[in-house]
Design a protein around this motif. Sequence first.
Motif, PDB file in Angstrom:
ATOM      1  N   GLY A 115      15.919  -7.427 -43.585  1.00  0.00           N
ATOM      2  CA  GLY A 115      14.937  -6.279 -43.217  1.00  0.00           C
ATOM      3  C   GLY A 115      15.664  -5.161 -43.690  1.00  0.00           C
ATOM      4  N   ASN A 116      16.008  -4.278 -42.641  1.00  0.00           N
ATOM      5  CA  ASN A 116      16.683  -2.874 -42.825  1.00  0.00           C
ATOM      6  C   ASN A 116      18.096  -2.919 -42.717  1.00  0.00           C
ATOM      7  OD1 ASN A 116      14.100  -1.697 -43.552  1.00  0.00           O
ATOM      8  ND2 ASN A 116      13.440  -0.947 -41.493  1.00  0.00           N
ATOM      9  N   GLN A 117      18.643  -3.807 -42.605  1.00  0.00           N
ATOM     10  CA  GLN A 117      20.135  -4.192 -42.744  1.00  0.00           C
ATOM     11  C   GLN A 117      20.455  -4.892 -43.808  1.00  0.00           C
ATOM     12  OE1 GLN A 117      21.028  -6.353 -39.237  1.00  0.00           O
ATOM     13  NE2 GLN A 117      20.222  -4.928 -37.709  1.00  0.00           N
ATOM     14  N   VAL A 118      21.895  -4.518 -43.824  1.00  0.00           N
ATOM     15  CA  VAL A 118      22.819  -5.310 -45.051  1.00  0.00           C
ATOM     16  C   VAL A 118      23.876  -5.976 -44.251  1.00  0.00           C
ATOM     17  CG1 VAL A 118      24.028  -5.036 -46.995  1.00  0.00           C
ATOM     18  CG2 VAL A 118      22.577  -3.446 -46.637  1.00  0.00           C
ATOM     19  N   VAL A 119      23.940  -7.349 -44.446  1.00  0.00           N
ATOM     20  CA  VAL A 119      24.873  -8.282 -44.120  1.00  0.00           C
ATOM     21  C   VAL A 119      25.908  -8.565 -45.002  1.00  0.00           C
ATOM     22  CG1 VAL A 119      25.411 -10.544 -42.895  1.00  0.00           C
ATOM     23  CG2 VAL A 119      23.405  -9.141 -42.462  1.00  0.00           C
ATOM     24  N   VAL A 120      27.190  -8.183 -44.835  1.00  0.00           N
ATOM     25  CA  VAL A 120      28.290  -8.464 -45.699  1.00  0.00           C
ATOM     26  C   VAL A 120      29.323  -9.468 -45.093  1.00  0.00           C
ATOM     27  CG1 VAL A 120      28.042  -6.136 -46.763  1.00  0.00           C
ATOM     28  CG2 VAL A 120      29.583  -6.448 -44.747  1.00  0.00           C
ATOM     29  N   THR A 121      29.889 -10.178 -45.944  1.00  0.00           N
ATOM     30  CA  THR A 121      31.121 -11.261 -45.689  1.00  0.00           C
ATOM     31  C   THR A 121      32.034 -11.275 -46.869  1.00  0.00           C
ATOM     32  OG1 THR A 121      29.875 -13.155 -46.486  1.00  0.00           O
ATOM     33  CG2 THR A 121      29.420 -12.484 -44.282  1.00  0.00           C
ATOM     34  N   ALA A 122      33.135 -11.832 -46.579  1.00  0.00           N
ATOM     35  CA  ALA A 122      34.138 -12.116 -47.562  1.00  0.00           C
ATOM     36  C   ALA A 122      35.040 -13.233 -47.237  1.00  0.00           C
ATOM     37  CB  ALA A 122      35.085 -10.911 -48.017  1.00  0.00           C
TER      38      ALA A 122
END
Length: 660
Positions: free
Chosen positions: A611-618
């Motif tokens: 949507g209007n978010q960015v989801v980040v992981t590592a």
Amino acid sequence: MITHQHPLFLKSQTTWIFRLTVIAALFLIATTTFAQVSLPKVFSDHMVLQRNTLIPVWGKGKPGTQVTVMLAGNKASAFAGKDERWMIRLPQLKAGGPYRLEIFESNNSKPVIKFEDVLIGDVYLASGQSNMELQVQQAMNADEEISNAQFPNIRLFKVEHNKTITPQEEIKGGQWQRCDSTSIKDFSAIGYYFARELHKELGIPIGILQSTWGGTPVEAWTSREILLSSHISRTKVLSNDTITPQHFVNDSLDLIRFWEIVYNPQNQSDQIYPDPDFDDSQWTEIQMPQTLKNMSIPDYEGMVWLRKEVNIPKDMKGRDLTLNLGHPELNYTLYFNGEEICKTIWNAEPEHIYSIPDSIIKAGPNNLTLRMAFLWGGGGFNPPAKEMYISDGEKKISVTGTWKYQKDLEPEIPFINNYHQYHSFLYNAMIAPVVPYGINGFIWYQGENNVDNAYNYRKLFPLLINDWRIRWQQGYLPFMYVQLANYMKRDSVPMESNWALLRESQTETLKLPNTGMACIIDIGDANNIHPLNKQEVGRRLSLIAKKMIYQEKIQASGPIFKNFEVENNQIKIRFSEVGSGLSVQNGEVLKGFSIAGKDKKFHWAKASIKGNQVVVTAKEVPEPVVVRYGWANNPECNLINKEGLPAVPFRTDNWNATEK
């Protein structure tokens, strides 16, 4: 040939000379007596005066002299004071013209000064360092742009370079010009493209008042009084109080000698070192390509000679060859087997390609020699190595690898104090004299010269903005500026960056009212601090103007970090200025994000748009704490909104950032 004249003729000639002398003297006296009024150089034929605001007109005159100004049927008067100054503000006018601006003094019925072809429109002050100063003829698509630059209602004024210890009432030089293929060549590319965008859409006259100087810090453009108000700049300002005009003179003489050495080989060096038979066995070997910062001669300023032996096979003889030097330093002279091939002065072109005539080529060993200026931390060859070769159109012979170099073969270049970089000296000479010329706002591109003090820029830059607004007394004049572009070699792992820190300081400045920032993190050049696509920079500045000043309902910015939350091993990031929605440039994998846990070790993150978010992981960071985006000198980042404007780099931490 000697001639003889009759005595009566000589007497008559003497009489006429006497009469002409008397007439000339009387005319001079009459002119001096008659012309009691003057205006600063910022007023000239072809100028644009600011619409929809009281129009300031000012100058000097004999104390008590009445000055009357007439423009477009409007008339206003004032008296010159004891200090000889006078100021008149004419009534507001709508866009239009051309008009004549006439100046009368006392009861004279005829104007003592008049300016023709005066337009009423919107005027912008364009200022900053070299990226704002970069000329149309130096930027992208120069020939085409110059030939098409026929906009008689765009007017250009270029303030001549000058530096002074105290504020001045007059600039050194400059005059308003119509925009055409002649006047536009050496004008600010960004200033012109910004003006062109506005003029085409609004249909009104646009004036650009350019006051720029390359290689200058923000402090040089800020007044002494404002800089003294901050503990960051106060000590430096006071330390400059020992400088006198004689220091400027001495520095100017040193500067002449400086460029004499840079541009002209000394000690017959051009006859000695390019010779193929010269013995360079005692010279130092070095691997190319690399730049001065990576070489064994850091911090050296002066002329360096470089030589390389290149073996040309027999089957490449018999035709002219092409030499591609890749990306060498901007000032150099190239020799092949002792023959001068080129002499470049500030060659910022993306390609350095030369034809080597067959007549000077030998089968077997050939000599390649360069005389190169190593200045201001620059020198050598920028990567990549694949762009350094000799070719016959089919085969390529690399000219990378082992070179030999030697410095100190020519006289040492003088140390230059660069007083144009000193606190307030450009404000004094190039800003103060044009205040309070009516303007509609400012456009600004500067910051490269403050990278070494990047954190403090968030305090120094607002000082300048507030300073200029106070001087112009037009309220919160719109201030639109460009964030630093991506530049230098790309890092393979996340790390600290002064360029990123300065960009953050520029973003912080958006907290000031009526400010707008054009992000260009996607159009920089790793090998050129002066990216050539100034058309897009001007366009993005114009978007800000159209929205902020002209109230158009458009998207003028890329996504800007708003807030974030940690959820298990993920960080969810929200943005403002998403426009029609978040997107990825060229449809690629989202890049540029890194996250860290409490150990403060950053790792590249996988990112996706939700949507209007960015989801980040590592996977290396099971318990993330902070997130960064585009945090590098030359970040690989590609988050945009659907309007195509890039997301502004950001970080959620404040680690390793302190005031100096």
